[in-house]
Design a protein around this motif. Structure first.
Motif, PDB file in Angstrom:
ATOM      1  N   TYR A   1      42.243  -8.683  42.838  1.00  0.00           N
ATOM      2  CA  TYR A   1      41.129  -7.961  42.240  1.00  0.00           C
ATOM      3  C   TYR A   1      39.832  -8.682  42.581  1.00  0.00           C
ATOM      4  CZ  TYR A   1      41.416 -11.614  38.659  1.00  0.00           C
ATOM      5  OH  TYR A   1      41.445 -12.828  38.012  1.00  0.00           O
ATOM      6  N   ALA A   2      38.736  -8.114  42.128  1.00  0.00           N
ATOM      7  CA  ALA A   2      37.432  -8.726  42.406  1.00  0.00           C
ATOM      8  C   ALA A   2      36.445  -8.308  41.328  1.00  0.00           C
ATOM      9  CB  ALA A   2      36.919  -8.290  43.776  1.00  0.00           C
ATOM     10  N   TYR A   3      35.387  -9.094  41.202  1.00  0.00           N
ATOM     11  CA  TYR A   3      34.217  -8.699  40.430  1.00  0.00           C
ATOM     12  C   TYR A   3      33.071  -8.549  41.427  1.00  0.00           C
ATOM     13  CZ  TYR A   3      36.492 -10.009  36.038  1.00  0.00           C
ATOM     14  OH  TYR A   3      37.339 -10.083  34.959  1.00  0.00           O
ATOM     15  N   GLN A   4      32.322  -7.470  41.301  1.00  0.00           N
ATOM     16  CA  GLN A   4      31.198  -7.263  42.204  1.00  0.00           C
ATOM     17  C   GLN A   4      29.941  -6.976  41.406  1.00  0.00           C
ATOM     18  OE1 GLN A   4      31.621  -4.157  45.134  1.00  0.00           O
ATOM     19  NE2 GLN A   4      29.850  -4.857  46.293  1.00  0.00           N
ATOM     20  N   SER A   5      28.886  -7.705  41.723  1.00  0.00           N
ATOM     21  CA  SER A   5      27.585  -7.520  41.089  1.00  0.00           C
ATOM     22  C   SER A   5      26.622  -6.956  42.111  1.00  0.00           C
ATOM     23  CB  SER A   5      27.062  -8.864  40.566  1.00  0.00           C
ATOM     24  OG  SER A   5      25.730  -8.739  40.128  1.00  0.00           O
ATOM     25  N   VAL A   6      25.966  -5.843  41.778  1.00  0.00           N
ATOM     26  CA  VAL A   6      24.990  -5.201  42.665  1.00  0.00           C
ATOM     27  C   VAL A   6      23.728  -4.901  41.867  1.00  0.00           C
ATOM     28  CG1 VAL A   6      24.491  -3.271  44.202  1.00  0.00           C
ATOM     29  CG2 VAL A   6      26.827  -4.141  44.039  1.00  0.00           C
TER      30      VAL A   6
ATOM     31  N   THR B   1      37.120  -4.664  39.631  1.00  0.00           N
ATOM     32  CA  THR B   1      37.771  -3.618  40.413  1.00  0.00           C
ATOM     33  C   THR B   1      39.064  -4.150  41.014  1.00  0.00           C
ATOM     34  OG1 THR B   1      37.611  -2.164  42.345  1.00  0.00           O
ATOM     35  CG2 THR B   1      36.357  -4.215  42.429  1.00  0.00           C
ATOM     36  N   ASN B   2      40.103  -3.349  40.991  1.00  0.00           N
ATOM     37  CA  ASN B   2      41.328  -3.689  41.719  1.00  0.00           C
ATOM     38  C   ASN B   2      41.411  -2.888  43.008  1.00  0.00           C
ATOM     39  OD1 ASN B   2      41.927  -1.132  40.804  1.00  0.00           O
ATOM     40  ND2 ASN B   2      43.657  -1.744  39.523  1.00  0.00           N
ATOM     41  N   GLN B   3      40.312  -2.175  43.342  1.00  0.00           N
ATOM     42  CA  GLN B   3      40.248  -1.440  44.601  1.00  0.00           C
ATOM     43  C   GLN B   3      39.774  -2.339  45.737  1.00  0.00           C
ATOM     44  OE1 GLN B   3      37.751   1.963  43.821  1.00  0.00           O
ATOM     45  NE2 GLN B   3      39.151   2.827  42.324  1.00  0.00           N
ATOM     46  N   THR B   4      39.217  -3.501  45.385  1.00  0.00           N
ATOM     47  CA  THR B   4      38.777  -4.492  46.362  1.00  0.00           C
ATOM     48  C   THR B   4      39.524  -5.785  46.086  1.00  0.00           C
ATOM     49  OG1 THR B   4      36.579  -3.508  46.484  1.00  0.00           O
ATOM     50  CG2 THR B   4      36.805  -5.765  47.265  1.00  0.00           C
ATOM     51  N   LYS B   5      40.133  -6.334  47.113  1.00  0.00           N
ATOM     52  CA  LYS B   5      40.934  -7.538  46.927  1.00  0.00           C
ATOM     53  C   LYS B   5      40.543  -8.596  47.949  1.00  0.00           C
ATOM     54  CE  LYS B   5      44.782  -4.731  45.200  1.00  0.00           C
ATOM     55  NZ  LYS B   5      46.200  -4.350  45.355  1.00  0.00           N
ATOM     56  N   PHE B   6      41.090  -9.783  47.762  1.00  0.00           N
ATOM     57  CA  PHE B   6      40.765 -10.904  48.636  1.00  0.00           C
ATOM     58  C   PHE B   6      41.150 -10.620  50.076  1.00  0.00           C
ATOM     59  CE2 PHE B   6      42.102 -14.725  50.876  1.00  0.00           C
ATOM     60  CZ  PHE B   6      40.959 -15.487  50.795  1.00  0.00           C
ATOM     61  N   LYS B   7      40.238 -10.969  50.987  1.00  0.00           N
ATOM     62  CA  LYS B   7      40.513 -10.924  52.414  1.00  0.00           C
ATOM     63  C   LYS B   7      40.198 -12.301  52.984  1.00  0.00           C
ATOM     64  CE  LYS B   7      40.949  -6.245  53.465  1.00  0.00           C
ATOM     65  NZ  LYS B   7      40.398  -5.616  52.312  1.00  0.00           N
ATOM     66  N   ASP B   8      40.912 -12.666  54.018  1.00  0.00           N
ATOM     67  CA  ASP B   8      40.668 -13.940  54.670  1.00  0.00           C
ATOM     68  C   ASP B   8      39.394 -13.829  55.496  1.00  0.00           C
ATOM     69  OD1 ASP B   8      40.629 -16.274  56.074  1.00  0.00           O
ATOM     70  OD2 ASP B   8      42.685 -16.148  56.798  1.00  0.00           O
TER      71      ASP B   8
END
Length: 360
Positions: free
Chosen positions: A30-35, A42-49
């Motif tokens: 999952y991720a937290y996004q601040s804009v 959101t669990n629609q965006t996850k960790f990427k290398d």
């Protein structure tokens, strides 16, 4: 977990005078996004290398001035460019200090340039206190519910693919907000399978909450008994959540939990209800009546000329509007195959980059 800061700026031509400041906290699933001051889980965006691709990169420049821990240093820049069939080239560049500290990360696709500025670390890999702490604005307890602006009947449009005209658990917009979204697709900045636009007259409770990003009939966000809202692309402070009549257009999230039943009206029990459904039009007709020309005339936010053409498309045919698509065509099977270009989102979130590397 990795934390980075993203600046989307005036080098993205269609943003015009508006800037976006984004920060993301990536975890495994999952991720937290601040804009622009808005933050959500959101669990629609996850960790990427973010660094795995660098072993395939080549040194581009050496001893380039850079800022590390607020001090002027010199960095090396490594780059990798990959072809996007029929769409040009995507370029990935990273500047590195002392051969181990990532400083800045640029992705270029067309005239879109995204810059990631990393929290710099010293050579012994210690991080400043609080680097990985998710800020209080990301806590749902601190998410704002806007002051009510009453009940309103508003025209709402949704750009969608064949067979999915529903508003439930989808992102929608007013004419100005959707004109922007359709323009950046038709001008080639983004890609989409969507080919139709449907007009609705919706009665809504204008007590707005944070805009939710809806994909595959699931939406992020909380307080889903109300309507999510932001200015187009969230470019205004705090995303423009509580600005009812945004000068750049309005985007809405119509949560299923907020929908009124047949015997309810928006208010304390529910928040939105379809009063009437207008016609569905085809993207080809929109092109034929000058929509793309209007997009080019506007060039960037707000797409006011394009919004006028979009609104005119829903006028009767006798007044220059588009013909309606019959229901059998509009509601055909969602599984219909289509040829899809590579989306900018897949390029910027590294998905396509790693697909390309795996195929080499």
């Amino acid at each position: 977990m990795i934390v980075f800061t993203l600046y989307s700026n005036k080098s993205v031509s269609y943003m015009g005078p508006y800037n976006m400041f984004s920060r993301v906290w990536y975890y495994k699933d999952y991720a937290y996004q601040s804009v622009n001051g808005q933050c959500q889980y959101t669990n629609q965006t996850k960790f990427k290398d973010f660094f795995g691709w660098t072993k395939f990169s080549k040194l581009s420049k050496s001893n380039v001035p850079c800022t590390v821990n607020d001090q002027q240093k010199y960095c090396d820049i490594y780059g990798l460019s990959i072809p996007i069939p029929g769409q040009g080239v995507a370029s990935y560049m990273i500047s590195v200090f002392d051969n181990q500290i990532p400083v800045e990360y640029n992705i270029t696709f067309g005239d879109q340039i995204f810059t990631f500025t990393f929290h710099n670390v010293n050579p012994v890999n210690t991080f400043p206190p609080g680097t990985f702490k998710v800020p209080a604005i990301c806590d749902p307890k601190n998410h704002v519910v806007c002051e009510s602006k009453g009940i309103a009947d508003l025209p709402i449009v949704r750009f969608h693919h064949e067979g999915d005209a529903s508003l439930v658990n989808h992102n929608t917009a007013d004419f100005l907000g959707d004109a922007y979204y359709i323009c950046i697709i038709m001008l080639g900045y983004r890609t989409s399978d969507d080919t139709q636009v449907t007009l609705y007259n919706v009665r809504m409770n204008q007590t707005f909450v944070q805009y939710g990003r809806c994909n595959n009939n699931e939406c992020t966000g909380d307080h889903k008994n109300l309507i999510g809202h932001e200015a187009t692309e969230g470019v205004l402070p705090f995303g423009g959540q509580c600005i009812n009549d945004s000068p750049v257009g309005n985007w809405y999230s119509f949560y299923e939990e907020a929908q009124c039943s047949d015997n309810q009206n928006p208010g304390t029990e529910c928040s939105w209800k379809i009063l009437s459904e207008g016609k569905t039009i085809d993207l080809n007709c929109l092109q034929n009546i000058g929509f793309v020309d209007a997009c080019r005339k506007d060039q960037h936010l707000p797409f006011t000329s394009a919004a006028k053409v979009l609104e005119s498309a829903f006028q009767p045919e006798s007044e220059g509007g588009c013909p309606p698509i019959n229901n059998s065509k509009r509601d055909q099977d969602k599984s219909k195959k289509s040829t899809r270009k590579i989306s900018a989102e897949k390029i910027f979130d590294l998905s396509y980059l790693y697909e390309y590397i795996d195929q080499q």
